[in-house]
Design an enzyme around this catalytic site. Structure first.
Site: not given
Length: 499
Positions: A423, A333, A335
């Site tokens: 995120d 992912d 961040d």
């Protein structure tokens, strides 16, 4: 390295090194602290600490020294310098890592540098064999925050096995062995040389009996039978499959397994299971978000977030964190930390960003969690995996036209876009340095950094603050370097933290 102080051949009485002979408790132990890497101020502090506990600490290296203490020096360089000093007593001296010193201060006596202490990383600094490959072998600390990771893992055959074992223990909620294998894997990743025999790891910390047994099996047979048994275990394979879904943790995966479910189709076809929104999105976009995100895709997402943030607040601060900040080419992912210089203004930042991304129709999923951060409730003596800053967990639609070199898609996928996990976390500006350090990782680096702060410095560190328990005060920091300095650690660049 150049000797920090001149060499002296004649000793002086013990009362010249401590205030009064009555203060000496250990007549047969004479310490010398190597200033290089340690630094003058830290050396002076450690000298006074040792003398206050009854140790004799000499300011000059001589044949009277029994224990040489070094911090973060390469073994090859340290021994080369010691040999150049032409000490007659060198073969009988204990040349030790600073971990031995720290433990001795804690126990109030010179601890043994063999047996259990050696296994914990306080053993004698290894003497590099003349002309052999390990001559560049560094003094290995038990803490990842005192080790710089190499660009490549020379011991992947062992670390891959340890990761499987750690994950198996995690699935079974057995924390001790799980952390032990992760710590062992971290240490082996930091070595600049490949382990070819167990004897070479004699002075490498964090390798217990179980880890060494696995290593010995791999060295002898080229594989670990214990690891192979785990990989073929139905429960392990099922839990690994289920936990690969966004929003599914080990407990939920185990519950599904105990319910007789073995595949995604079993889960999705079971009318008794009610998936939450996160899990629904996890299954819906599984093909995309289970595939690695490239560095080019991370840069494209940074441009999107940057544009959104600065359209809302021109003076906003945005930082890419996680594995990509550590120089990784791929990640699971992306961040980001986002905040503003003006305290309190960051509170409305994430809702505004979410609103803007929603208007752009590129937000496929959003879970926003408002801030519960309260400085008056710190310091926290209980470890918490997640901080209390405002954050949101997103799945974003990324177009191929926005990515330099194109998307990282599965073969045959012609959609022209993909879903990516993102995120965002929004700390107040005065907490920015702590959040940046915590969100940069790696997980083992952060775990050891907090352990080092607690055990070696009597401090508490988390994503919110650094608290000195001795002084009973919070220590201010505007950069990561400030935090390392407070802890008495050499600064380690993000790309050297892949522990």
């Amino acid at each position: 390295p150049t000797p920090p102080l001149t060499i002296r051949k004649r000793s002086r009485p013990a009362d010249a090194t401590v205030s009064g002979r009555e203060g000496v408790k250990f007549e047969d132990v004479r310490l010398y602290l190597v200033e290089r890497k340690m630094g003058r101020s830290r050396r002076s502090f450690l000298t006074q600490l040792a003398r206050s506990k009854g140790f004799i600490v000499e300011d000059v290296l001589s044949d009277d020294i029994t224990h040489v203490v070094s911090e973060d020096n390469q073994a090859s360089s340290l021994w080369k310098w010691l040999r150049e000093c032409a000490l007659k007593n060198l073969p009988d001296m204990h040349v030790l890592d600073v971990g031995w010193f720290t433990d001795s201060m804690r126990e109030g006596r010179p601890v043994a540098d063999t047996g259990e202490k050696a296994r914990r990383g306080y053993a004698t600094v290894p003497t590099p064999p003349e002309g052999s490959a390990p001559t560049a072998q560094a003094v290995v600390s038990q803490y990842a925050c005192q080790r710089r990771t190499t660009t490549e893992n020379n011991n992947k055959i062992f670390t891959d096995a340890f990761e499987v074992l750690a994950e198996s223990y995690e699935f079974n909620e057995i924390e001790g062995p799980c952390l032990a294998f992760r710590r062992a894997a971290s240490v082996l990743k930091s070595l600049s040389w490949a382990v070819q025999c167990l004897e070479a790891t004699r002075n490498v910390p964090c390798l217990g009996e179980h880890t060494k047994a696995v290593m010995e099996e791999i060295l002898r047979y080229g594989r670990s039978f214990e690891v192979e048994k785990i990989l073929s275990d139905e429960r392990y394979r099922t839990l690994k499959l289920f936990t690969s879904v966004f929003g599914v943790g080990p407990k939920t995966a185990d519950k599904w397994y105990r319910g007789g479910l073995r595949s995604f189709s079993d889960v999705l076809g079971d009318r008794g299971i009610r998936l939450n929104r996160m899990q629904q999105s996890g299954f819906l976009h599984y093909g995309d978000i289970s595939r690695a995100v490239s560095k080019a895709e991370a840069r494209a997402l940074r441009n999107i977030i940057d544009e959104a943030v600065h359209a809302i607040t021109p003076d906003a601060v945005l930082a890419l964190t996680g594995g990509f900040r550590r120089g990784k080419e791929f990640g699971h992912d992306v961040d980001f930390i986002v905040t503003t210089p003006e305290l309190g203004k960051e509170k409305n930042l994430l809702p505004s960003i979410i609103k803007r991304l929603t208007k752009q129709r590129i937000l496929l999923y959003c879970d926003y969690q408002a801030s519960t951060f309260d400085m008056s409730k710190l310091p926290s003596y209980r470890f918490e995996a997640m901080d209390h800053f405002a954050k949101c967990f997103l799945i974003m639609r990324l177009e191929g036209s926005q990515v330099e070199g194109g998307l990282h898609l599965a073969e045959g996928d012609s959609r022209g876009w993909r879903a990516v996990r993102v995120d965002l976390v929004a700390p107040p500006m005065d907490r920015y340095a702590f959040a940046l350090l915590g969100w940069s990782g790696s997980r083992q680096f952060e775990r050891d950094l907090r352990r080092f702060a607690r055990l070696e410095r009597n401090m508490l560190l988390d994503n919110h603050a650094l608290y000195d328990k001795t002084k009973k005060e919070f220590l201010a920091a505007t950069t990561e370097r400030d935090i390392f300095a407070h802890l008495g650690l050499e600064y380690i660049e993000p790309w050297q933290r892949n522990a």
